[in-house]
Enzyme design. Sequence first.
Site, short mmCIF file in Angstrom:
data_model
loop_
_atom_site.label_atom_id
_atom_site.label_comp_id
_atom_site.label_asym_id
_atom_site.label_seq_id
_atom_site.Cartn_x
_atom_site.Cartn_y
_atom_site.Cartn_z
N SER A 140 7.57 -0.68 -8.20
CA SER A 140 6.50 0.32 -8.24
C SER A 140 5.88 0.33 -9.63
O SER A 140 6.53 -0.04 -10.62
CB SER A 140 7.07 1.71 -7.94
OG SER A 140 6.14 2.72 -8.27
N TYR A 152 13.38 7.64 -10.10
CA TYR A 152 12.65 6.75 -9.18
C TYR A 152 12.23 5.47 -9.91
O TYR A 152 12.49 4.36 -9.44
CB TYR A 152 11.43 7.46 -8.58
CG TYR A 152 10.59 6.54 -7.71
CD1 TYR A 152 11.12 6.01 -6.53
CD2 TYR A 152 9.30 6.17 -8.08
CE1 TYR A 152 10.36 5.14 -5.74
CE2 TYR A 152 8.55 5.31 -7.30
CZ TYR A 152 9.08 4.80 -6.13
OH TYR A 152 8.34 3.93 -5.35
N1 LIG Z 1 3.08 4.31 -1.15
C1 LIG Z 1 3.03 4.10 -2.45
O1 LIG Z 1 2.12 4.59 -3.14
C2 LIG Z 1 4.06 3.20 -3.11
C3 LIG Z 1 3.84 2.84 -4.44
C4 LIG Z 1 4.76 2.03 -5.09
C5 LIG Z 1 5.87 1.55 -4.41
N2 LIG Z 1 6.07 1.93 -3.13
C6 LIG Z 1 7.28 1.38 -2.45
O2 LIG Z 1 6.88 0.70 -1.29
C7 LIG Z 1 7.94 0.72 -0.35
C8 LIG Z 1 7.41 1.16 1.02
O3 LIG Z 1 7.04 2.51 0.95
P1 LIG Z 1 5.82 3.10 1.78
O4 LIG Z 1 4.81 3.53 0.80
O5 LIG Z 1 5.42 2.20 2.87
O6 LIG Z 1 6.49 4.46 2.33
P2 LIG Z 1 7.11 4.82 3.74
O7 LIG Z 1 6.06 4.78 4.78
O8 LIG Z 1 7.84 6.10 3.53
O9 LIG Z 1 8.15 3.66 4.02
C9 LIG Z 1 9.52 3.70 3.68
C10 LIG Z 1 10.31 3.03 4.79
O10 LIG Z 1 11.67 2.86 4.39
C11 LIG Z 1 12.50 3.16 5.51
N3 LIG Z 1 13.81 3.60 4.99
C12 LIG Z 1 14.01 4.64 4.14
N4 LIG Z 1 15.32 4.78 3.93
C13 LIG Z 1 15.95 3.80 4.64
C14 LIG Z 1 17.32 3.46 4.83
N5 LIG Z 1 18.31 4.15 4.23
N6 LIG Z 1 17.61 2.41 5.63
C15 LIG Z 1 16.62 1.73 6.24
N7 LIG Z 1 15.31 2.01 6.10
C16 LIG Z 1 14.99 3.06 5.32
C17 LIG Z 1 11.75 4.28 6.25
O11 LIG Z 1 12.09 4.34 7.62
P3 LIG Z 1 13.19 5.42 8.16
O12 LIG Z 1 12.85 6.73 7.53
O13 LIG Z 1 13.01 5.39 9.63
O14 LIG Z 1 14.51 4.88 7.73
C18 LIG Z 1 10.31 3.85 6.08
O15 LIG Z 1 9.90 3.00 7.14
C19 LIG Z 1 9.02 1.64 -0.93
O16 LIG Z 1 10.05 0.86 -1.49
C20 LIG Z 1 8.28 2.43 -2.00
O17 LIG Z 1 9.14 2.83 -3.03
C21 LIG Z 1 5.20 2.72 -2.46
#
Ligand SMILES: NC(=O)c1ccc[n+]([C@@H]2O[C@H](COP(=O)([O-])OP(=O)(O)OC[C@H]3O[C@@H](n4cnc5c(N)ncnc54)[C@H](OP(=O)(O)O)[C@@H]3O)[C@@H](O)[C@H]2O)c1
Length: 248
Positions: A140, A152
């Site tokens: 991130s 984080y």
């Molecule tokens: N959105 C942003 O602005 C942003 C920016 C920088 C980095 N990121 C990173 O990008 C990645 C994806 O995030 P996103 O933005 O797409 O958010 P998101 O929609 O909340 O996706 C997170 C996913 O991780 C799964 N997950 C969480 N805990 C888990 C566990 N213990 N075991 C298996 N699966 C698990 C969740 O599904 P379940 O809840 O069903 O398990 C969900 O599908 C993350 O690593 C996040 O830190 C996001």
Amino acid sequence: MARTAVVSGGGTGIGLAVAERLAAQGDDVILVGRREDVLAGAAERIGERASFCAADLETVEGAHDVLQHASERAGRIDVIAAVAGGNVAAKAPEDLPKGLERTSWSWTANLRLNVMTAVHLVEGLKPILNDGGRILLFSSIAAFRGSGSGSYGASKAAMHPYAVDLSAELGARGITANVIAPGYIEDTEFFGTAMTEQRRTMLIGQTHNQRPGRPDDVAALAAWLASPEAGHVTAQIIQANGGALAGR
Ligand SMILES: NC(=O)c1ccc[n+]([C@@H]2O[C@H](COP(=O)([O-])OP(=O)(O)OC[C@H]3O[C@@H](n4cnc5c(N)ncnc54)[C@H](OP(=O)(O)O)[C@@H]3O)[C@@H](O)[C@H]2O)c1
């Protein structure tokens, strides 16, 4: 022959976009997350190239379940995209006392969610990863500039040396390991209800292209890094943030 990609977090947001793009390019995809109904909906949306495995990757048992599913479904795999993660810093149980208890909870929870889910997935699947395979870890912008809680950004920064070590370990087999570090990405579950219009405007204002990132922006980069032609790009941390933070 179709390749097989395992995508954690594949039911929502960035992970779903990565899985959709890989499937559109002809890969079979295995979606991993904890919520079976969410995964089932995502798999249906992607179509016949998708299967899913509901597993909690914070646990070793969850990693074993994914290995078993992938082994039965595909035998061996070609791409591991460890997208699952999030920021639990603001979600501490209400009855937890403020101070050290809360801080300790936040660090432990973020390390489990962002570090251990990736480590369990990658180490669990390593025995069935083909030569020429691709490993994608997700960091991130917070790994470079912090996110307010410390925990984080630190948990995301752990992906950087992990990718370097994976790359060194597996590079002779033509396997690459890279990290994608997104900036603000909309249309995910990441922020829950925490995003305000004011904060959104501020985050967009930090970009050079004056827009929020979208899951597809990240998926396009991931798909290229996962492609056979990306074989000489390894041990890198690549940012996708619209210029909000310059390369380093
Ligand atoms: N959105 C942003 O602005 C942003 C920016 C920088 C980095 N990121 C990173 O990008 C990645 C994806 O995030 P996103 O933005 O797409 O958010 P998101 O929609 O909340 O996706 C997170 C996913 O991780 C799964 N997950 C969480 N805990 C888990 C566990 N213990 N075991 C298996 N699966 C698990 C969740 O599904 P379940 O809840 O069903 O398990 C969900 O599908 C993350 O690593 C996040 O830190 C996001």
